[in-house]
Motif scaffolding. Structure first.
Motif, PDB file in Angstrom:
ATOM      1  N   LEU A 291      -8.775   1.437  52.904  1.00  0.00           N
ATOM      2  CA  LEU A 291      -7.575   0.629  52.644  1.00  0.00           C
ATOM      3  C   LEU A 291      -6.717   0.545  53.911  1.00  0.00           C
ATOM      4  O   LEU A 291      -6.267  -0.541  54.301  1.00  0.00           O
ATOM      5  CB  LEU A 291      -6.746   1.228  51.505  1.00  0.00           C
ATOM      6  CG  LEU A 291      -5.387   0.540  51.360  1.00  0.00           C
ATOM      7  CD1 LEU A 291      -5.529  -0.805  50.661  1.00  0.00           C
ATOM      8  CD2 LEU A 291      -4.365   1.389  50.648  1.00  0.00           C
ATOM      9  N   ASN A 292      -6.483   1.695  54.528  1.00  0.00           N
ATOM     10  CA  ASN A 292      -5.631   1.685  55.729  1.00  0.00           C
ATOM     11  C   ASN A 292      -6.232   0.800  56.802  1.00  0.00           C
ATOM     12  O   ASN A 292      -5.519   0.021  57.449  1.00  0.00           O
ATOM     13  CB  ASN A 292      -5.429   3.104  56.248  1.00  0.00           C
ATOM     14  CG  ASN A 292      -4.340   3.827  55.478  1.00  0.00           C
ATOM     15  OD1 ASN A 292      -3.424   3.184  54.967  1.00  0.00           O
ATOM     16  ND2 ASN A 292      -4.440   5.138  55.381  1.00  0.00           N
TER      17      ASN A 292
ATOM     18  N   LEU B  25     -13.239  -4.843  46.863  1.00  0.00           N
ATOM     19  CA  LEU B  25     -11.859  -5.037  47.324  1.00  0.00           C
ATOM     20  C   LEU B  25     -10.838  -4.589  46.277  1.00  0.00           C
ATOM     21  O   LEU B  25      -9.842  -3.929  46.606  1.00  0.00           O
ATOM     22  CB  LEU B  25     -11.624  -6.514  47.688  1.00  0.00           C
ATOM     23  CG  LEU B  25     -10.189  -6.908  48.045  1.00  0.00           C
ATOM     24  CD1 LEU B  25      -9.658  -6.118  49.224  1.00  0.00           C
ATOM     25  CD2 LEU B  25     -10.106  -8.407  48.359  1.00  0.00           C
ATOM     26  N   ALA B  26     -11.099  -4.926  45.002  1.00  0.00           N
ATOM     27  CA  ALA B  26     -10.121  -4.569  43.967  1.00  0.00           C
ATOM     28  C   ALA B  26      -9.943  -3.051  43.889  1.00  0.00           C
ATOM     29  O   ALA B  26      -8.820  -2.547  43.767  1.00  0.00           O
ATOM     30  CB  ALA B  26     -10.563  -5.136  42.626  1.00  0.00           C
TER      31      ALA B  26
ATOM     32  N   PHE C  29     -15.735  -6.716  52.251  1.00  0.00           N
ATOM     33  CA  PHE C  29     -15.947  -5.425  51.586  1.00  0.00           C
ATOM     34  C   PHE C  29     -17.289  -5.390  50.854  1.00  0.00           C
ATOM     35  O   PHE C  29     -17.953  -4.354  50.800  1.00  0.00           O
ATOM     36  CB  PHE C  29     -14.783  -5.086  50.648  1.00  0.00           C
ATOM     37  CG  PHE C  29     -13.688  -4.332  51.361  1.00  0.00           C
ATOM     38  CD1 PHE C  29     -13.929  -3.066  51.892  1.00  0.00           C
ATOM     39  CD2 PHE C  29     -12.434  -4.874  51.533  1.00  0.00           C
ATOM     40  CE1 PHE C  29     -12.940  -2.363  52.568  1.00  0.00           C
ATOM     41  CE2 PHE C  29     -11.432  -4.180  52.204  1.00  0.00           C
ATOM     42  CZ  PHE C  29     -11.682  -2.917  52.726  1.00  0.00           C
ATOM     43  N   LYS C  30     -17.669  -6.534  50.303  1.00  0.00           N
ATOM     44  CA  LYS C  30     -18.963  -6.600  49.631  1.00  0.00           C
ATOM     45  C   LYS C  30     -20.063  -6.236  50.631  1.00  0.00           C
ATOM     46  O   LYS C  30     -20.960  -5.446  50.335  1.00  0.00           O
ATOM     47  CB  LYS C  30     -19.180  -8.025  49.089  1.00  0.00           C
ATOM     48  CG  LYS C  30     -20.087  -8.051  47.873  1.00  0.00           C
ATOM     49  CD  LYS C  30     -20.299  -9.463  47.396  1.00  0.00           C
ATOM     50  CE  LYS C  30     -19.659  -9.684  46.042  1.00  0.00           C
ATOM     51  NZ  LYS C  30     -19.653 -11.096  45.671  1.00  0.00           N
TER      52      LYS C  30
ATOM     53  N   GLU D  54      -6.457  -0.756  44.909  1.00  0.00           N
ATOM     54  CA  GLU D  54      -5.828   0.202  43.987  1.00  0.00           C
ATOM     55  C   GLU D  54      -5.374   1.482  44.681  1.00  0.00           C
ATOM     56  O   GLU D  54      -4.609   2.270  44.140  1.00  0.00           O
ATOM     57  CB  GLU D  54      -6.813   0.577  42.866  1.00  0.00           C
ATOM     58  CG  GLU D  54      -6.931  -0.456  41.784  1.00  0.00           C
ATOM     59  CD  GLU D  54      -5.634  -0.606  41.009  1.00  0.00           C
ATOM     60  OE1 GLU D  54      -5.101   0.408  40.547  1.00  0.00           O
ATOM     61  OE2 GLU D  54      -5.146  -1.750  40.894  1.00  0.00           O
ATOM     62  N   GLN D  55      -5.883   1.716  45.895  1.00  0.00           N
ATOM     63  CA  GLN D  55      -5.524   2.937  46.626  1.00  0.00           C
ATOM     64  C   GLN D  55      -4.102   2.866  47.176  1.00  0.00           C
ATOM     65  O   GLN D  55      -3.527   3.871  47.548  1.00  0.00           O
ATOM     66  CB  GLN D  55      -6.473   3.130  47.823  1.00  0.00           C
ATOM     67  CG  GLN D  55      -7.917   3.314  47.456  1.00  0.00           C
ATOM     68  CD  GLN D  55      -8.114   4.609  46.708  1.00  0.00           C
ATOM     69  OE1 GLN D  55      -7.570   5.638  47.080  1.00  0.00           O
ATOM     70  NE2 GLN D  55      -8.859   4.546  45.624  1.00  0.00           N
ATOM     71  N   GLU D  56      -3.571   1.655  47.254  1.00  0.00           N
ATOM     72  CA  GLU D  56      -2.269   1.523  47.909  1.00  0.00           C
ATOM     73  C   GLU D  56      -1.165   2.125  47.056  1.00  0.00           C
ATOM     74  O   GLU D  56      -1.083   1.871  45.853  1.00  0.00           O
ATOM     75  CB  GLU D  56      -1.970   0.039  48.197  1.00  0.00           C
ATOM     76  CG  GLU D  56      -0.711  -0.121  49.046  1.00  0.00           C
ATOM     77  CD  GLU D  56      -0.358  -1.578  49.357  1.00  0.00           C
ATOM     78  OE1 GLU D  56      -1.170  -2.482  49.126  1.00  0.00           O
ATOM     79  OE2 GLU D  56       0.771  -1.784  49.850  1.00  0.00           O
ATOM     80  N   ALA D  57      -0.298   2.902  47.680  1.00  0.00           N
ATOM     81  CA  ALA D  57       0.865   3.430  46.961  1.00  0.00           C
ATOM     82  C   ALA D  57       1.831   2.283  46.725  1.00  0.00           C
ATOM     83  O   ALA D  57       1.852   1.307  47.471  1.00  0.00           O
ATOM     84  CB  ALA D  57       1.526   4.516  47.796  1.00  0.00           C
TER      85      ALA D  57
END
Ligand code: DL6
Length: 816
Positions: free
Chosen positions: A41-42, A108-109, A101-102, A113-116
């Protein structure tokens, strides 16, 4: 490996993939084979940020080059929500990142979801500020948001044994790739000390100083070349010390004071039940405004070589009373640093400031004790006294008002403890003051600010709130976005929400009703899966989803919702074989940590949920779910899934509400009182497509005037009495039977018992309509079709025209 070639503004999936991997390795120093989803994510956020950065930098250049008059939006709260998906959608990059991402074998979804979700706000006011920033960028309005980067947000809500527990919200623990640290953008902020009035201007000798250091978050426009900054301040111990101790050579105690000062940017709304909490809050407010005003002046002096042009260049908007100290702070700088005479500085301030009032509730209208202000901000108090004197002698007395009127409008409230009335200061200094919905603005003028409206009637206006369709449909409800694209002939509605109007022609089309019903069902399944996964509660997506999500507060009357749930439960047990419409009641919201009644309400909801969800006799005809830790991202999940939107505040108490708009935009029907923006929603969607109940403002006021007695209603309604007694006597808290006695038998300040019967009747109408899917989905489509007015783009256009006098960047001014 390569990063983008910057000539290509729209990279394809391959370039995006390379950029993500590059960031992972060279910015984060992580081997792809060891990377966690949070690392990916980062890396992806850095890759996406690169793509906004050129727009961000060039926007600043455009503003400088064309000397664009700019609005500075000061707010103690910004509830921005997650940045990543929003930025991809606004820049039309979602597909490329999804594909990238694939190719990396990831989804990607899941990564998103990892984002705060930064909880830098408390409720509607903070989320409104975030919607406004999105609209300001999208409409190309030169604007900067200023706020505080609270290290631990508000708090993370956990529910333990039904009770709210507050935990620090560690939203920065995984880094914050979306923000730029600006270590060089720092301004000293001073506190305390003494004021030497033997000079003119008086000399403030502060006792303490701390640095405000900036972080910039990019706010990308939808589909455009513009990106504006949200500048968030953090408190840093720098080379600034407790000056007194330091001069005496006491290094360690000077450092200790510094450490204490760094707590300024730790949490939003420190518990203000204690004097220490209140002092910290006042310090936070001054910290925000002092750093921001210094920065605004520095930006102005980059464009113009004189301070005198400030009012032509700058509009400062005060989001509620929290940043009102910006007024004496600007006065201080103009008088003490630029040697302007008081009258000239004051005339400039009156051109620069405007103020939005977001509540008529007296508890939320800030007043600061004169003693505390004298200690913390002696020069500002001195300036406030001078403003007050100037106002009374030059504005009020010449109009012949008596002492009683003067006492009422004075910024200083006399009494045992003298207080500074921040809302009064805001009104006196601002050239425009607005409320946030028609009914609220009218009440503001006829009640709270009636004396000021007599003095300067032209100052008061209304700007009804709005919400951004980018966040609340495109990000939150992609299936609905596709549905709208299909039936409206493209995605033009995202920047011109009035296009939804065209749906009015289609509302009777059965295929379209079914198609929308499928969109709704999919969102309900998604929410049901979340509730199953996170809470281990099974809910039926075919049931009616009845939703109330907002701050927990007595005036919002979550406890009236509970009365209806228990009443319904009783009815089902009395008549188990009737044809009941299954319902899932979904609630979420935080209670301020020092607000005991709100915390009790959360506990009551959870006790009732436990009891009813485990009672086999109700056979899933009712489920009650309190979803913990309400946030923007949770709202994005819940709102698309709602059938019914609960907007049930006591008439006259909710300034506007904005979740009412988000729900209707996502095709939920409203059950609501004639309060806040519900009134305007009713006008737009028509009485047959909304469930209005309860007393009007006038009826509420008559009840108050006649000495409202809750037992007039309880004693005359046996079903209500039964519900009240059950709860009060421990039917849902057998381990502690009196737990809710006080909650039920208080003075019922917000008249839930007076509105109960009408509420229950309206709920019966809801069941009846839901039983007729054609009619229900027709009404849902009519709601969506008529939400164009409630776009935050319209609100921002109103602000630009009526209040700020700001022109957007034109086509010609954009770089070729
Ligand atoms: O204007 C945004 C929002 C309104 O929609 C809500 O009705 C109102 O309650 C809220 N006001 C506040 C201010 N209260 N305090 N503190 O959050 O503003």
């Amino acid at each position: 490996l390569t990063t983008y070639d910057y000539i290509n503004p729209k990279p394809d999936a391959e370039l995006v993939r390379k950029s993500i991997v590059y960031k992972l390795i060279f910015i984060l120093g992580i081997d792809p084979k060891d990377a966690t989803p949070a690392d990916w994510l980062n890396a992806a956020m850095f890759a996406a940020r690169d793509l906004s950065t050129e727009n961000f930098l060039s926007t600043r250049q455009i503003h400088e080059k064309f000397k664009k008059r700019t609005v500075y939006y000061l707010s103690m709260e910004f509830l921005m929500g997650r940045a990543f998906t929003n930025s991809l959608i606004n820049q039309d990059l979602y597909g490329a990142f999804e594909q990238a991402f694939k190719e990396l074998g990831l989804n990607l979804a899941d990564i998103s979801e990892q984002e705060a979700d930064p909880a830098l706000g408390n409720g509607g006011l903070g989320r409104l500020a975030a919607c406004f920033l999105d609209s300001l960028a999208t409409l190309r309005v030169p604007a900067v948001g200023y706020g505080i980067r609270y290290q631990y947000g508000m708090f993370k809500q956990e529910i333990v044994d039904g009770k709210q527990i507050e935990k620090p919200d560690l939203w920065l623990d995984n880094g914050m790739a979306w923000q730029f640290a600006r270590p060089a953008k720092r301004f000293p902020v001073s506190f305390g000390g003494t004021l030497d009035t033997s000079h003119y201007p008086p000399r403030w000798k502060p006792a303490e100083q701390i640095n405000a250091v900036a972080y910039d978050e990019i706010v990308p426009a939808f589909g455009g070349q513009i990106a504006n900054p949200l500048r968030l301040w953090t408190a840093h111990t720098g080379d600034l010390f407790n000056l007194a101790s330091f001069n005496e050579g006491d290094y360690f105690s000077s450092m200790e004071a510094q450490m204490k000062n760094e707590t300024i940017a730790n949490v939003l709304y420190p518990n203000d039940a204690t004097a220490v909490g209140r002092e910290l809050r006042l310090k936070q407010e001054y910290f925000l405004v002092s750093a921001s005003v210094q920065d605004i002046i520095a930006r102005h002096l980059c464009r113009y070589d004189s301070i005198h042009t400030l009012p032509e260049d700058v509009a400062i908007h005060l989001n509620d009373t929290h940043p009102v100290l910006a007024i004496p702070e600007l006065m201080r700088i103009l008088i003490d640093d630029y040697y302007l005479p008081f009258d000239q500085a004051w005339a400039m301030c009156q051109k620069i400031f405007s103020y939005t009032n977001h509540t008529l509730m007296s508890e939320a209208l800030e007043k600061w004790s004169v003693d505390m202000m004298a200690q913390l901000l002696p020069r500002h108090l001195d300036i406030i006294y001078k403003i007050n004197h100037h106002f009374i002698e030059n504005v009020v007395r010449p109009q012949g008002y008596d002492d009683d009127f003067i006492r009422r409008v004075s910024i200083i409230e006399e009494g045992e403890q003298r207080q500074v009335r921040m809302a009064w200061l805001a009104v006196i200094a601002s050239h425009k003051v607005n409320g946030v919905a028609k009914i609220h603005s009218d009440l503001m003028v006829s009640s709270l600010f009636a004396d000021f409206a007599a003095l300067f009637p032209e100052r008061f206006t209304n700007v009804t709130n709005g919400v951004t369709p980018r966040r609340w449909i495109a990000v939150a409800n992609p299936k609905l976005a596709r549905f709208l694209d299909k039936h409206l002939g493209g995605s033009g509605w995202l920047t011109d929400l009035n296009q939804l109007n065209q749906l009015n022609k289609l509302v009777d089309n059965k295929d379209i009703q079914n198609e929308f019903a499928n969109v709704k069902h999919a969102a309900k399944v998604r929410l049901a899966e979340y509730i199953q996964r996170e809470m281990n509660i099974t809910i039926n997506p075919n049931a009616l989803f009845d939703v109330q999500i907002k701050r927990i507060h007595a005036y919002k009357r979550q406890s009236m919702n509970v009365l209806h749930i228990v009443h319904r439960y009783n009815q089902i047990l009395n008549n188990p074989n009737a044809d009941w419409q299954p319902r899932v009641f979904i609630l979420a919201g935080k209670a301020a940590s020092s607000y005991n009644e709100a915390k009790q309400t959360i506990r009551l909801i959870n006790d009732i949920a436990y009891f009813i969800n485990h009672d086999e006799r109700v056979r899933d005809l009712i489920k009650v779910v309190f979803i913990p830790n309400y946030s923007v991202s949770l709202a994005e999940l819940i709102i698309p899934a709602a059938d019914l939107s609960e907007q049930i505040s006591l008439a006259g108490k909710e300034a506007s509400g904005t979740s009412n708009m988000k729900f209707a935009l996502n095709g939920a029907l409203t059950i609501g009182t004639l309060d806040g923006a519900n009134v305007e929603i009713l006008q737009h969607v028509g009485a047959e497509n909304i469930f209005i109940f309860g007393n009007t403002v006038e009826q509420v006021q008559t009840l108050y005037r006649n000495g409202y007695n809750p037992y007039d209603f309880i004693d005359n309604d046996p079903e209500l009495a039964q519900v009240v007694n059950q709860i009060a006597q421990g039917a849902f808290s057998p381990d502690e039977p009196h737990r809710y006695h006080k909650l039920m038998h208080n003075r019922d300040e917000f008249q839930r018992y007076a509105d109960f019967r009408s509420y229950v009747n309206a709920q019966a109408q809801v069941d009846k309509l839901y039983r007729q899917p054609e009619k229900w989905y027709r009404a849902a489509l009519v709601n969506m079709a008529n939400m164009g007015y409630f776009s935050s783009d319209r609100s921002i256009e109103d602000y630009c025209r009526e209040i700020w006098r700001i022109e957007p960047v034109s086509e010609q001014e954009l770089p070729r």
